[in-house]
Design a protein around this motif. Structure first.
Motif, PDB file in Angstrom:
ATOM      1  N   UNK A  47       0.839  -1.213   0.000  1.00 41.17           N
ATOM      2  CA  UNK A  47       0.000   0.000   0.000  1.00 41.17           C
ATOM      3  C   UNK A  47       0.870   1.258   0.000  1.00 41.17           C
ATOM      4  N   UNK A  48       1.920   1.237   0.811  1.00 46.38           N
ATOM      5  CA  UNK A  48       2.827   2.389   0.883  1.00 46.38           C
ATOM      6  C   UNK A  48       3.537   2.583  -0.456  1.00 46.38           C
ATOM      7  N   UNK A  49       3.973   1.489  -1.057  1.00 43.10           N
ATOM      8  CA  UNK A  49       4.639   1.564  -2.371  1.00 43.10           C
ATOM      9  C   UNK A  49       3.678   2.125  -3.409  1.00 43.10           C
ATOM     10  N   UNK A  50       2.430   1.682  -3.384  1.00 41.42           N
ATOM     11  CA  UNK A  50       1.438   2.170  -4.342  1.00 41.42           C
ATOM     12  C   UNK A  50       1.114   3.650  -4.145  1.00 41.42           C
ATOM     13  N   UNK A  51       1.376   4.174  -2.965  1.00 41.82           N
ATOM     14  CA  UNK A  51       1.177   5.608  -2.713  1.00 41.82           C
ATOM     15  C   UNK A  51       2.380   6.430  -3.167  1.00 41.82           C
ATOM     16  N   UNK A  52       3.403   5.766  -3.694  1.00 42.38           N
ATOM     17  CA  UNK A  52       4.555   6.481  -4.234  1.00 42.38           C
ATOM     18  C   UNK A  52       5.762   6.531  -3.319  1.00 42.38           C
ATOM     19  N   UNK A  53       5.862   5.608  -2.390  1.00 39.25           N
ATOM     20  CA  UNK A  53       6.994   5.598  -1.462  1.00 39.25           C
ATOM     21  C   UNK A  53       8.306   5.312  -2.188  1.00 39.25           C
ATOM     22  N   UNK A  54       9.358   5.894  -1.667  1.00 40.24           N
ATOM     23  CA  UNK A  54      10.700   5.574  -2.131  1.00 40.24           C
ATOM     24  C   UNK A  54      11.171   4.361  -1.338  1.00 40.24           C
ATOM     25  N   UNK A  55      11.606   3.326  -2.048  1.00 39.62           N
ATOM     26  CA  UNK A  55      12.065   2.098  -1.396  1.00 39.62           C
ATOM     27  C   UNK A  55      13.575   2.169  -1.274  1.00 39.62           C
ATOM     28  N   UNK A  56      14.070   2.014  -0.046  1.00 40.41           N
ATOM     29  CA  UNK A  56      15.503   2.063   0.217  1.00 40.41           C
ATOM     30  C   UNK A  56      15.949   0.680   0.679  1.00 40.41           C
ATOM     31  N   UNK A  57      16.772   0.028  -0.132  1.00 40.95           N
ATOM     32  CA  UNK A  57      17.321  -1.288   0.202  1.00 40.95           C
ATOM     33  C   UNK A  57      18.673  -1.064   0.871  1.00 40.95           C
ATOM     34  N   UNK A 111      16.179   7.508  10.145  1.00 45.11           N
ATOM     35  CA  UNK A 111      15.510   8.477   9.286  1.00 45.11           C
ATOM     36  C   UNK A 111      14.436   9.245  10.055  1.00 45.11           C
ATOM     37  N   UNK A 112      13.716   8.557  10.938  1.00 48.41           N
ATOM     38  CA  UNK A 112      12.712   9.234  11.761  1.00 48.41           C
ATOM     39  C   UNK A 112      13.367  10.257  12.687  1.00 48.41           C
ATOM     40  N   UNK A 113      14.495   9.892  13.274  1.00 47.63           N
ATOM     41  CA  UNK A 113      15.216  10.828  14.141  1.00 47.63           C
ATOM     42  C   UNK A 113      15.726  12.031  13.355  1.00 47.63           C
ATOM     43  N   UNK A 114      16.010  11.822  12.068  1.00 44.82           N
ATOM     44  CA  UNK A 114      16.485  12.909  11.220  1.00 44.82           C
ATOM     45  C   UNK A 114      15.339  13.785  10.717  1.00 44.82           C
ATOM     46  N   UNK A 115      14.101  13.426  11.078  1.00 43.31           N
ATOM     47  CA  UNK A 115      12.956  14.258  10.706  1.00 43.31           C
ATOM     48  C   UNK A 115      12.047  13.681   9.639  1.00 43.31           C
ATOM     49  N   UNK A 116      12.366  12.506   9.120  1.00 44.70           N
ATOM     50  CA  UNK A 116      11.505  11.856   8.131  1.00 44.70           C
ATOM     51  C   UNK A 116      10.414  11.094   8.880  1.00 44.70           C
ATOM     52  N   UNK A 117       9.266  11.752   9.059  1.00 43.68           N
ATOM     53  CA  UNK A 117       8.194  11.178   9.874  1.00 43.68           C
ATOM     54  C   UNK A 117       7.530   9.975   9.227  1.00 43.68           C
ATOM     55  N   UNK A 118       7.611   9.873   7.912  1.00 47.35           N
ATOM     56  CA  UNK A 118       6.953   8.788   7.189  1.00 47.35           C
ATOM     57  C   UNK A 118       7.939   7.725   6.722  1.00 47.35           C
ATOM     58  N   UNK A 119       8.887   7.373   7.582  1.00 46.41           N
ATOM     59  CA  UNK A 119       9.851   6.318   7.262  1.00 46.41           C
ATOM     60  C   UNK A 119       9.388   5.024   7.923  1.00 46.41           C
ATOM     61  N   UNK A 120       9.279   3.968   7.137  1.00 49.25           N
ATOM     62  CA  UNK A 120       8.811   2.681   7.629  1.00 49.25           C
ATOM     63  C   UNK A 120       9.796   1.587   7.242  1.00 49.25           C
ATOM     64  N   UNK A 121       9.725   0.475   7.952  1.00 52.92           N
ATOM     65  CA  UNK A 121      10.580  -0.676   7.696  1.00 52.92           C
ATOM     66  C   UNK A 121       9.701  -1.879   7.389  1.00 52.92           C
ATOM     67  N   UNK A 122      10.133  -2.702   6.445  1.00 52.64           N
ATOM     68  CA  UNK A 122       9.406  -3.925   6.109  1.00 52.64           C
ATOM     69  C   UNK A 122       9.652  -4.962   7.196  1.00 52.64           C
TER      70      UNK A 122
END
Length: 138
Positions: A47-57, A111-122
């Motif tokens: 769902x997050x990917x379909x909303x246009x999330x950037x995927x970071x491997x 990333x959340x600590x750096x201010x990216x509030x919408x950072x999630x982990x699989x």
């Protein structure tokens, strides 16, 4: 009420132990909530990917080349640690992935600590992704 005050006055160690236990439980629950808040299931990740999330491997280059999620960017955990203060779009959706979910969880928290509030982990990483019969590209 007077009985409660009298009991607390007569049993100070018991009351202190009760308060310490309560504080420990609250600390544990808050830590657990903060950790699980940034982890998402495979279904939620889609769902997050379909909303246009950037995927970071965050895996090493060779593991990334062996197979990754479509359109994922390969940025290692150490690169995220070194570059977390970069002034970028802080409201962008980010999904971090690794093999088992441990390093990607660390990356999402950084990333959340750096201010990216919408950072999630699989949650469960790419192992769970494969278990759920999701595709990878090489």
């Amino acid at each position: 009420m007077d009985q409660l005050v009298e009991f607390a006055d007569n049993n100070r160690l018991l009351v202190l132990a009760l308060l310490a236990s309560w504080a420990g439980v609250m600390f544990y629950e808050m830590k657990l909530k903060a950790t699980t808040l940034s982890q998402v299931s495979t279904t939620d990740a889609v769902r997050i990917i379909n909303k246009g999330a950037t995927i970071i491997d965050v895996r090493a280059d060779d593991a990334y080349e062996a197979g990754h999620i479509v359109n994922a960017k390969n940025i290692t955990l150490s690169a995220i640690q070194a570059d977390q203060n970069v002034n970028k779009k802080k409201n962008k959706l980010l999904l971090t992935v690794c093999e088992n979910g441990i390093n990607s969880s660390k990356a999402a928290n950084l990333l959340r600590k750096a201010g990216f509030e919408n950072a999630f982990s699989l949650k469960g990483g790419l192992r769970q992704w494969r278990t759920d019969n999701m595709t990878l590209v090489k």
